[in-house]
Design a protein around this motif. Structure first.
Motif, short mmCIF file in Angstrom:
data_model
loop_
_atom_site.label_atom_id
_atom_site.label_comp_id
_atom_site.label_asym_id
_atom_site.label_seq_id
_atom_site.Cartn_x
_atom_site.Cartn_y
_atom_site.Cartn_z
N ALA A 52 0.79 -1.23 0.00
CA ALA A 52 0.00 0.00 0.00
C ALA A 52 0.83 1.28 0.00
O ALA A 52 0.42 2.28 -0.61
N ILE A 53 1.96 1.30 0.71
CA ILE A 53 2.71 2.55 0.84
C ILE A 53 3.18 3.09 -0.52
O ILE A 53 3.00 4.28 -0.80
N PRO A 54 3.78 2.27 -1.39
CA PRO A 54 4.20 2.81 -2.70
C PRO A 54 3.04 3.43 -3.48
O PRO A 54 3.20 4.49 -4.10
N GLU A 55 1.87 2.81 -3.43
CA GLU A 55 0.73 3.34 -4.19
C GLU A 55 0.26 4.66 -3.60
O GLU A 55 -0.10 5.59 -4.34
N MET A 56 0.24 4.77 -2.26
CA MET A 56 -0.19 6.01 -1.64
C MET A 56 0.77 7.15 -1.96
O MET A 56 0.35 8.27 -2.29
N VAL A 57 2.06 6.89 -1.86
CA VAL A 57 3.06 7.92 -2.14
C VAL A 57 2.97 8.36 -3.61
O VAL A 57 2.98 9.57 -3.91
N ASN A 58 2.86 7.42 -4.52
CA ASN A 58 2.73 7.75 -5.94
C ASN A 58 1.45 8.50 -6.23
O ASN A 58 1.36 9.25 -7.21
N GLY A 59 0.43 8.32 -5.38
CA GLY A 59 -0.84 9.00 -5.58
C GLY A 59 -0.92 10.36 -4.94
O GLY A 59 -1.99 10.99 -4.93
N GLY A 60 0.18 10.84 -4.34
CA GLY A 60 0.18 12.19 -3.79
C GLY A 60 0.05 12.28 -2.29
O GLY A 60 -0.01 13.38 -1.73
N TYR A 61 -0.02 11.16 -1.60
CA TYR A 61 -0.05 11.18 -0.14
C TYR A 61 1.31 11.60 0.40
O TYR A 61 2.36 11.23 -0.16
N LYS A 62 1.32 12.36 1.49
CA LYS A 62 2.58 12.70 2.14
C LYS A 62 3.20 11.40 2.66
O LYS A 62 2.54 10.63 3.36
N PRO A 63 4.46 11.12 2.34
CA PRO A 63 5.06 9.83 2.71
C PRO A 63 4.98 9.49 4.20
O PRO A 63 4.72 8.34 4.56
N SER A 64 5.17 10.48 5.06
CA SER A 64 5.13 10.20 6.50
C SER A 64 3.73 9.74 6.92
O SER A 64 3.58 8.83 7.75
N PHE A 65 2.70 10.36 6.34
CA PHE A 65 1.33 9.97 6.69
C PHE A 65 1.00 8.59 6.12
O PHE A 65 0.33 7.79 6.77
N ALA A 66 1.46 8.31 4.91
CA ALA A 66 1.22 7.00 4.30
C ALA A 66 1.84 5.89 5.17
O ALA A 66 1.20 4.87 5.44
N CYS A 67 3.07 6.12 5.61
CA CYS A 67 3.74 5.12 6.47
C CYS A 67 3.05 5.02 7.83
O CYS A 67 2.88 3.91 8.37
N GLY A 68 2.65 6.15 8.39
CA GLY A 68 1.95 6.14 9.68
C GLY A 68 0.62 5.41 9.61
O GLY A 68 0.23 4.73 10.56
N THR A 69 -0.07 5.55 8.48
CA THR A 69 -1.36 4.87 8.30
C THR A 69 -1.19 3.36 8.38
O THR A 69 -1.96 2.67 9.08
N ILE A 70 -0.18 2.83 7.71
CA ILE A 70 0.02 1.38 7.71
C ILE A 70 0.51 0.89 9.06
O ILE A 70 0.11 -0.18 9.53
N ALA A 71 1.37 1.67 9.72
CA ALA A 71 1.84 1.29 11.06
C ALA A 71 0.66 1.20 12.03
O ALA A 71 0.56 0.25 12.83
N ALA A 72 -0.23 2.20 11.97
CA ALA A 72 -1.41 2.19 12.85
C ALA A 72 -2.36 1.06 12.46
O ALA A 72 -2.86 0.33 13.32
N GLY A 73 -2.59 0.89 11.16
CA GLY A 73 -3.47 -0.18 10.71
C GLY A 73 -2.98 -1.55 11.12
O GLY A 73 -3.77 -2.47 11.36
#
Length: 432
Positions: A127-148
């Motif tokens: 999920a993280i590569p797709e979120m970052v490529n889609g314009g998500y801030k990388p720190s938030f994308a990584c934090g989302t998966i860590a929390a999930g």
């Protein structure tokens, strides 16, 4: 005199843990040392020699390696890889839809894993590569998966809940049922956080749907049928009373292996990796459990557990005051201890107190696992953060990931408060 030895033992244990001595070794050293001071070496050895067998021989614990094997087989054969794409079919249109899809996929992975670390690693790679490529801030994308990933230990089959059920001598099935509600509540709260961030900060989370629609609904169903079959088989049998927890784990592990073979995804290398990870994880848990059983005996014979229960009675704490103390204890321990160690070190002291207050031990077990999982995303030891750094370190630094997960910690505190004030949220499915 014996109570003094108990206090000294507890203080030495905290010191050893602060010095990063392994939890199992710390527990055994304190138990053996304290018993020797109270009764002498020969008597201490005699009393403690049966503790390891009495703990490991508990039949219910055999569910642990079975559920672990099911999760590792699913992970190494890629049976869960379609969860993220399937979730996007339903949620991609929402603001922050890809991030919400990752939370939903984490919930699905949890149903065949029971481990927050495995859940974070699996979803992070996808999920993280797709979120970052889609314009998500990388720190938030990584934090989302860590929390999930923390949902992996909340939704059954949770390894933490199995071990808690054995120690607290409560129905594991009932604790699992309570875990479903708090797991789903956590997933909803994280999704609300993503929606709010998307609304307030579109520079962090895009409001518009990103990426192309990967697959159709029919293709999504074909991708996730192994997980659906395992879920129905394991939890249908468990919650209907047809299986015990151990039998459900064995059926799930056998089912995962069979599906992997039928689909041609389970080869010798994948099976070897799954077996080795199951053995190493189970061994680590059992060693800590043996140490905790010895430590429990020491506290009981020293009279410290009874002394603390009596002291709490004398303080006349209200229910909310007691829960505030307990929540703060576990949030503090989560800063430097892994979940199993924090749980098994504290249960011998806290369980008698909750029995005195007539608090449901099923409810407490579910809340306890939630509190322990918060520790998986808090600095400086948050294990999920380090897992995400390992699988997606090119996108964000360790500090960036900790910052990205901070918003989800607020949602966790809200969920804990709701469960404390409204225990029926957890007990609604248990009939309690």
């Amino acid at each position: 005199m014996s109570v003094d030895v108990g206090f000294y033992g507890l203080a030495i244990l905290m010191l050893l843990l602060a010095l990063r001595v392994p939890v199992a070794l710390s527990l055994v050293v304190v138990a053996l040392g304290g018993m020797t001071v109270m009764f002498g070496w020969n008597t201490a050895i005699g009393m403690l020699s049966s503790a390891p067998y009495e703990f490991i021989a508990k039949w219910t614990l055999s569910a642990v390696p079975m559920f672990l094997l099911m999760g590792f087989v699913c992970y190494h054969t890629g049976l869960t890889n379609g969860l993220f794409s399937a979730a996007k079919v339903v949620f991609r249109w929402l603001p922050g839809g890809v991030a919400i899809s990752s939370i939903v996929a984490s919930s699905g992975f949890a149903a065949v894993s029971g481990s927050s670390v495995a859940c974070s690693a699996a979803m992070g790679r996808i999920a993280i590569p797709e979120m970052v490529n889609g314009g998500y801030k990388p720190s938030f994308a990584c934090g989302t998966i860590a929390a999930g990933g923390t949902i992996g230990a909340l939704i059954p089959p949770s390894i933490l809940m199995i071990v808690y059920g054995v120690f607290a001598q409560v129905s594991i099935t009932q604790v699992f049922l309570g875990g479903i509600t708090i797991g789903l509540l956590t997933a909803v709260s994280y999704s609300i956080v993503i929606l709010m961030v998307s609304w307030l900060r579109p520079d962090i989370v895009p409001r518009e749907a990103v990426g192309a629609r990967d697959i159709t609904a029919q293709q999504a169903l074909l991708d996730i049928w192994p997980v659906l079959v395992l879920g129905v088989l394991v939890f249908g049998g468990l919650f209907s009373g047809f299986f015990t927890a151990t039998e459900a784990g064995a059926v799930g592990a056998a089912g995962a292996i069979l599906i992997g073979l039928v689909l041609g995804r389970l080869n010798g290398q994948a099976m070897k990796a799954a077996l080795l990870e199951t053995l190493s994880t189970t061994s680590a848990l059992l060693i800590i459990g043996v140490g905790a059983s010895m430590f429990t005996l020491f506290l009981s014979l020293s009279g410290l557990a009874g002394f603390i229960t009596g002291a709490v009675t004398g303080w006349e704490l209200s229910y909310l005051e007691l829960m505030l103390v307990v929540v703060l204890i576990y949030l503090f321990l989560g800063l430097f201890m892994e979940p199993f160690g924090a749980m098994l070190v504290t249960l011998p002291v806290l369980l008698p107190v909750f029995e005195l207050y007539e608090v449901s031990l099923i409810w407490f077990g579910v809340l306890l696992v939630k509190l322990l999982e918060i520790g998986m995303i808090t600095p400086p030891v948050g294990m999920n953060i380090f897992v995400i750094k390992g699988v997606a370190g090119q996108y964000a630094s360790l500090m960036d990931i900790f910052r990205g997960v901070s918003t989800f910690l607020v949602a966790d505190i809200v969920v804990v408060a709701l469960v404390v004030f409204y225990p029926q949220i957890v007990l609604v499915l248990t009939g309690g």
